[in-house]
Write a protein that holds these residues in place. Structure first.
Motif, PDB file in Angstrom:
ATOM      1  N   ARG A 183       3.278  22.906  22.105  1.00 43.10           N
ATOM      2  CA  ARG A 183       3.095  24.230  21.516  1.00 43.10           C
ATOM      3  C   ARG A 183       3.246  24.186  19.996  1.00 43.10           C
ATOM      4  NH1 ARG A 183       3.837  28.935  24.624  1.00 43.10           N
ATOM      5  NH2 ARG A 183       5.124  29.900  22.992  1.00 43.10           N
ATOM      6  N   ARG A 184       4.092  23.285  19.512  1.00 42.43           N
ATOM      7  CA  ARG A 184       4.361  23.197  18.081  1.00 42.43           C
ATOM      8  C   ARG A 184       4.244  21.748  17.617  1.00 42.43           C
ATOM      9  NH1 ARG A 184       4.217  28.713  18.202  1.00 42.43           N
ATOM     10  NH2 ARG A 184       5.782  29.532  19.626  1.00 42.43           N
ATOM     11  N   VAL A 185       3.683  21.565  16.414  1.00 41.50           N
ATOM     12  CA  VAL A 185       3.652  20.250  15.772  1.00 41.50           C
ATOM     13  C   VAL A 185       4.231  20.409  14.380  1.00 41.50           C
ATOM     14  CG1 VAL A 185       2.211  18.405  14.841  1.00 41.50           C
ATOM     15  CG2 VAL A 185       1.683  19.387  17.070  1.00 41.50           C
ATOM     16  N   PHE A 214      14.062  23.870  23.430  1.00 36.07           N
ATOM     17  CA  PHE A 214      13.128  22.949  22.786  1.00 36.07           C
ATOM     18  C   PHE A 214      13.246  21.573  23.412  1.00 36.07           C
ATOM     19  CE2 PHE A 214      12.987  26.234  19.682  1.00 36.07           C
ATOM     20  CZ  PHE A 214      11.800  26.075  18.998  1.00 36.07           C
ATOM     21  N   SER A 215      12.100  20.971  23.658  1.00 33.69           N
ATOM     22  CA  SER A 215      12.052  19.579  24.073  1.00 33.69           C
ATOM     23  C   SER A 215      10.852  18.937  23.410  1.00 33.69           C
ATOM     24  CB  SER A 215      11.937  19.455  25.600  1.00 33.69           C
ATOM     25  OG  SER A 215      10.709  20.014  26.051  1.00 33.69           O
ATOM     26  N   GLY A 216      10.877  17.624  23.310  1.00 33.59           N
ATOM     27  CA  GLY A 216       9.755  16.944  22.681  1.00 33.59           C
ATOM     28  C   GLY A 216      10.142  15.568  22.216  1.00 33.59           C
ATOM     29  N   GLN A 217       9.451  15.092  21.198  1.00 34.13           N
ATOM     30  CA  GLN A 217       9.742  13.761  20.682  1.00 34.13           C
ATOM     31  C   GLN A 217       9.427  13.697  19.199  1.00 34.13           C
ATOM     32  OE1 GLN A 217       7.148  10.554  22.034  1.00 34.13           O
ATOM     33  NE2 GLN A 217       5.598  12.022  22.700  1.00 34.13           N
ATOM     34  N   GLU A 223       9.798  25.426  24.279  1.00 30.40           N
ATOM     35  CA  GLU A 223       8.953  25.200  23.108  1.00 30.40           C
ATOM     36  C   GLU A 223       8.745  23.695  22.920  1.00 30.40           C
ATOM     37  OE1 GLU A 223       7.373  27.258  21.299  1.00 30.40           O
ATOM     38  OE2 GLU A 223       8.276  29.216  21.603  1.00 30.40           O
ATOM     39  N   THR A 224       7.766  23.154  23.612  1.00 28.21           N
ATOM     40  CA  THR A 224       7.471  21.720  23.476  1.00 28.21           C
ATOM     41  C   THR A 224       7.004  21.437  22.054  1.00 28.21           C
ATOM     42  OG1 THR A 224       5.269  22.188  24.340  1.00 28.21           O
ATOM     43  CG2 THR A 224       6.916  21.375  25.900  1.00 28.21           C
ATOM     44  N   THR A 225       7.669  20.485  21.414  1.00 26.49           N
ATOM     45  CA  THR A 225       7.463  20.251  19.991  1.00 26.49           C
ATOM     46  C   THR A 225       7.325  18.766  19.700  1.00 26.49           C
ATOM     47  OG1 THR A 225       8.737  22.234  19.433  1.00 26.49           O
ATOM     48  CG2 THR A 225       8.448  20.603  17.690  1.00 26.49           C
ATOM     49  N   MET A 238      16.934  17.510  16.613  1.00 30.58           N
ATOM     50  CA  MET A 238      15.974  18.493  17.085  1.00 30.58           C
ATOM     51  C   MET A 238      16.237  18.918  18.521  1.00 30.58           C
ATOM     52  SD  MET A 238      13.777  19.255  14.629  1.00 30.58           S
ATOM     53  CE  MET A 238      12.405  19.943  15.537  1.00 30.58           C
ATOM     54  N   PHE A 239      16.451  17.966  19.418  1.00 26.81           N
ATOM     55  CA  PHE A 239      16.339  18.261  20.856  1.00 26.81           C
ATOM     56  C   PHE A 239      17.611  18.046  21.670  1.00 26.81           C
ATOM     57  CE2 PHE A 239      12.118  16.537  19.457  1.00 26.81           C
ATOM     58  CZ  PHE A 239      11.481  17.759  19.373  1.00 26.81           C
ATOM     59  N   SER A 240      18.689  17.593  21.066  1.00 25.04           N
ATOM     60  CA  SER A 240      19.897  17.285  21.835  1.00 25.04           C
ATOM     61  C   SER A 240      20.429  18.512  22.572  1.00 25.04           C
ATOM     62  CB  SER A 240      20.984  16.732  20.914  1.00 25.04           C
ATOM     63  OG  SER A 240      22.178  16.512  21.637  1.00 25.04           O
TER      64      SER A 240
END
Length: 736
Positions: free
Chosen positions: A331-333, A289-292, A238-240, A265-267
Motif C-alpha cells: 500500500r505504501r512505498v 504496519f508490516s513490510g520490509q 499498512e503493508t509498506t 519500522m515494523f517491530s
C-alpha cells in the motif's frame, strides 16, 4: 465557461497521452522569468499576436504561410512567459487566457499551441514537502486521470482566491470534474463553480476511514455522552516497502543499516519505539504496519544535482523490481535517501492517488517516517495559528514519537463513539486521559464552532505509552484543538489550560475552563453567552474571467459577492465600484447588494471600451465594500481583450438554390450564417434592393412575388457579425 470544442478536447487528449508516456510529474522547478518581466512579456506578446491575427484575416493565400509562422512564434513566447508564473500566480493565467471567441479565430494548425479551456475528470491528489528545520512546508495538487494502460497526472492550480490550499486539500481522493484553463501540464481552476465533486473520497486513508458527511465534517451535535463519535475505522495492515538508495557521491547511512531500519519500522516488541507500535497504540490496534526494508541500491544520480525525487524513486523502484520485489503487493512505498541541499526538505509525500502511495525520507529519524507516511494516510499538519509544525502533541507536528491528538483520532475513526462527547449546551463535563487507549469512558469533548463549521476538541494527556515522550507542558493539562473534524484538515492547538484558566471564543459565545485535573481525568466547565459579531472581508468572484469584443462593444460580466461576516452579524449592504482602463466605461446593476452573513449575491457589470481603443488585453477590476459592519473591501479582476475583427462571417443562401425556377406568389428566403463573435443580422436583397432583415437564427424572410416580372432575378443574403464585418451569398433564379 462554455463546454470545450472538439479541437479543445483533442488537444487535451493529446496532452494526456504525451504525459502518460513521460515520467510522473514533479514540482514546477524550472527557471523562471522575474514575475514583473513575465507579466509584461505576456502583455507584449498578446498585443503582437492580436496584430498578426488581424493581418492574417486580411492576408492573401500567398501571405498566410509567413504570417502563420510569425503567429506561432508569438504564441510560443507568450506561453513560455505564462508558464513561468503559473505556480506563483495562477490567477494571472486565468486572467490572461485568450477568450474562446478569439481562440476560434486562430488557424486550426496552431490553435492547440495556446492555452485551452477544457473539461477534465479524475481524482485529486496532493503532495506535501516538509522542511522541519525551517518550519516550512509546500503543498501541491494534481488531477490523476485514467488513460489507456494506466494513469497520468497534471498539475492542479487554483486561480480563484476563495479556493484555498485548505479547500483544495479537502478534495484529495475525491473524483471531480473540472472546467479550467490548461497550460501545458497545468490545469488552472479559475472559478470554484467550475469544480464539481462526482464522488467523495474513498477508503484510501488511515484505517480505511471515509469522508465525514455532516456540515462540519464531524457527526451529530447532541449533548449526551457518546453522541459525537464516528463509526470506527476498519482494521487495516499498512503493508509498506522501504527502499534504501545511494547516490553516486553520497550514501544513505543509518546506524545498524537495513536491519535496524526494519526494526524501527515494523517491530512489535514493547521494548522498541517502532512506527508500527506507535500507530497500533494510538489507533487502538486498528492500524498496523508490516513490510520490509531493501537495499541500499546504487542509482545514477548525484547529490549535487537537481531535486529530481521522481527520477530517484523510479530508479529505486526499478532496482527493487530487478531484485525480485513485487511493488504491487504494498500500500505504501517509502524511499530512504541521503539529504540533498537543493530539495530543501527532510521528507516529501503524496496524499491520495493510486496505490502504492509514495514518500521520500532524507533522515534516519523514525518520527519523520511516521509523519510522511501519515501524509500518505491523509493526515495534515498539527499546527498552531503561527507555526506549521507547532503542535508537539502529535507526530504530524514536529515529527515526534507521540500519540496523535484528539482531533486526528476522531477524524481517523480511531475513537469509539462512547469516548467522544458533544457539548451543545453549557455545563460541566468529565473526561479521562486520551493517552489511555483502552478506556471506554468519555475522553474527548467536542464543541461546535458554528461560524466556521469547525469544532473545538478538548482533551487531556498523561504519560502513558508513547505519550511518555510528550513535553511536560502537554501532560496533565487540558488541550483545546480546532479542526473541521475530517482527515486532510490541519489541526490547530489553541490552548493548554490548568484549572481556573479559560479559553474564550467571543464570536461564538463559548468559554472552556478546567475545574479540576487529576492524574488521569479532568472536569471541564463549558460556558455560553451571546455570540459577538466578527466582521470579515467579503470575497468577490468575476465570471467570465476574460471576454473579447470590438472597440465600442459592450460585454456583460457577473460579479458575485459573498458576505464572510460571522453569523452574529446583521445583513450588510455592499457598495460596488470599478477600476477601468482609460477610455472604458462601465456600470453595475444593481449598484449595491444587501447580503446576509454566509450568503452571496450577483450583480451584472457592463463594460465598454471606447470606439478608438487599440487592440490589446485590458484588466478590469470590480470591488465590493462593506461599509456597514466594517468587514472591509475585496476585489476581483477580469480581462477585456479588444480585437478589431477583420474576418467576415460565413453565410449561405439555402433557399432558393442557384438556378431555381420559381412561381409567382409568396416565397420564403432562407440563409445560414455563423461567426465566432456572433451574427448581428442577416439582410435579404432582391435585385439589389433590401427586402427585409432577420436578427435571429434560423434566418428567413418572406418575399411577396405575386406581381414579380417574369425572367431572371438576383437574390442575396448579406450577413453582418458583431464587428460589422459582412459577407454575401448570391444566387440567380428564374421567375415563370
Amino acid at each position: 465557461m462554455p463546454a470545450p470544442t472538439s479541437l479543445q478536447r483533442a488537444a487535451l487528449a493529446a496532452l494526456f497521452v504525451s504525459l502518460a508516456l513521460a515520467s510522473p510529474l514533479h514540482a514546477h522547478d524550472g527557471p523562471h522569468e522575474p514575475e514583473a518581466a513575465a507579466e509584461a512579456n505576456v502583455n507584449l506578446f498578446t498585443g503582437q499576436m492580436l496584430a498578426t491575427l488581424r493581418e492574417l484575416q486580411r492576408a492573401s493565400p500567398g501571405e498566410r504561410v509567413k504570417l502563420e509562422r510569425q503567429l506561432l512564434s508569438q504564441i510560443e513566447k507568450r506561453q513560455a512567459s505564462l508558464y513561468s508564473i503559473v505556480k506563483r500566480r495562477p490567477e494571472k493565467v486565468v486572467l490572461n487566457a485568450l477568450p474562446a471567441e478569439l481562440r476560434a479565430k486562430l488557424p486550426a494548425s496552431i490553435a492547440a499551441a495556446i492555452e485551452q479551456e477544457v473539461d477534465a475528470t479524475g481524482e485529486v491528489v496532493g503532495r506535501v514537502s516538509d522542511d522541519f528545520a525551517n518550519a516550512n512546508s509546500r503543498h501541491d495538487f494534481f488531477l490523476e486521470m485514467r488513460t489507456n494502460g494506466g494513469t497520468t497526472r497534471v498539475n492542479l492550480d487554483s486561480g480563484d482566491s476563495t479556493l484555498t490550499n485548505d479547500e483544495m486539500r479537502k478534495l484529495v481522493g475525491a473524483q471531480v470534474r473540472i472546467r479550467g484553463v490548461l497550460l501545458r501540464d497545468h490545469l488552472v481552476v479559475g472559478d470554484r463553480r467550475g469544480l464539481t465533486v462526482l464522488a467523495a473520497r474513498g477508503r484510501h486513508g488511515s484505517g480505511g476511514s471515509s469522508v465525514q458527511t455532516s456540515a462540519a465534517g464531524g457527526g451529530s451535535t447532541g449533548a449526551s455522552s457518546g453522541s459525537g463519535g464516528t463509526a470506527l475505522a476498519a482494521p487495516v495492515n499498512e503493508t509498506t516497502l522501504v527502499i534504501m538508495g545511494n547516490f553516486t557521491d553520497k550514501a544513505f547511512s543509518c546506524s545498524g543499516g537495513a536491519a535496524q531500519l526494519a526494526t524501527n519500522m515494523f517491530s512489535t516488541s514493547t521494548s522498541v519505539a517502532s512506527l508500527n507500535r506507535l500507530y497500533q497504540e494510538t489507533s487502538r490496534q486498528l492500524v498496523s504496519f508490516s513490510g520490509q526494508v531493501v537495499g541500499p541500491f546504487d542509482i545514477n544520480y548525484s547529490s549535487g544535482g537537481s531535486c529530481d525525487y521522481t527520477g530517484w524513486g523510479n530508479a529505486l523502484k526499478a532496482a527493487a523490481q530487478a531484485a525480485g520485489i513485487n511493488l504491487g503487493s504494498y500500500r505504501r512505498v517509502s524511499y530512504a535517501i541521503p539529504s540533498v541541499g537543493s530539495c530543501g526538505w527532510s521528507g516529501l509525500a503524496y496524499l491520495g492517488g493510486s496505490f502504492p502511495t509514495q514518500s521520500w525520507v532524507a533522515s534516519c529519524n523514525t518520527g519523520v517516517f511516521v509523519h510522511e507516511i501519515g501524509h500518505n494516510m491523509l493526515f495534515h499538519h498539527a499546527a498552531t495559528p503561527t507555526s506549521e509544525y507547532g503542535d508537539g502533541s502529535d507526530p504530524m507536528g514536529g515529527a515526534k514519537m507521540v500519540q496523535f491528538n484528539a482531533s486526528n483520532r476522531v477524524a481517523a475513526g480511531w475513537q469509539p463513539a462512547a469516548t467522544v462527547v458533544d457539548a451543545s449546551s453549557s455545563g460541566s463535563y468529565s473526561i479521562t486521559s486520551v493517552s489511555m487507549t483502552t478506556s471506554s469512558a468519555p475522553q474527548i469533548l467536542r464543541i461546535r464552532k458554528s461560524d466556521t463549521n469547525e469544532y473545538y476538541y478538548v482533551s487531556m494527556r498523561t504519560g502513558a505509552g508513547f505519550d511518555a515522550n510528550l513535553a511536560s507542558s502537554y501532560k496533565n493539562a487540558v488541550s483545546v484543538h480546532r479542526s473541521n473534524g475530517a482527515l486532510l484538515s490541519k489541526t490547530y492547538i489553541l490552548a493548554q489550560l490548568q484549572p481556573g484558566q479559560t479559553f474564550t471564543d467571543s464570536a461564538n459565545g463559548i468559554t472552556i475552563t478546567p475545574q479540576t485535573i487529576s492524574a488521569d481525568a479532568a472536569t471541564i466547565s463549558v460556558g455560553g453567552s451571546a455570540p459577538v459579531c466578527a466582521p470579515s472581508a467579503p470575497t468577490v468572484a468575476l465570471s467570465p474571467a476574460s471576454q473579447s469584443g470590438a472597440p465600442g462593444e459592450s460585454r456583460q460580466y457577473t460579479m458575485t459577492v459573498t458576505n464572510r461576516n460571522s453569523p452574529a452579524c446583521a445583513s450588510s449592504t455592499f457598495s460596488l465600484a470599478q477600476t477601468l482602463p482609460s477610455g472604458f466605461t462601465g456600470a453595475f446593476s444593481p449598484a449595491s447588494v444587501a447580503i446576509a452573513p454566509g450568503a452571496s449575491a450577483n450583480a451584472s457589470w457592463s463594460v465598454t471600451p471606447a470606439s478608438g481603443t487599440s487592440d490589446a488585453s485590458y484588466t478590469i477590476t470590480g470591488r465590493a465594500t462593506d461599509s456597514a459592519s466594517g468587514g472591509g473591501t475585496a476585489e476581483a479582476s477580469g480581462a477585456y481583450v479588444v480585437f478589431s475583427d477583420a474576418s467576415a462571417p460565413l453565410v449561405t443562401l439555402t433557399s432558393p438554390s442557384q438556378g431555381a425556377i420559381l412561381k409567382r406568389g409568396r416565397i420564403t428566403l432562407r440563409a445560414n450564417a455563423s461567426d465566432p463573435d456572433g451574427i448581428s443580422r442577416v439582410e435579404f436583397y432582391v435585385n439589389g434592393q433590401l427586402l427585409a432583415k432577420d436578427t435571429r437564427a434560423p434566418y428567413s424572410v418572406s418575399w411577396n412575388a405575386r406581381s414579380a416580372a417574369l425572367g431572371e432575378w438576383t437574390i442575396t443574403a448579406r450577413a453582418y457579425d458583431r464587428a460589422n464585418n459582412r459577407s454575401d451569398s448570391t444566387v440567380s433564379v428564374t421567375m415563370q
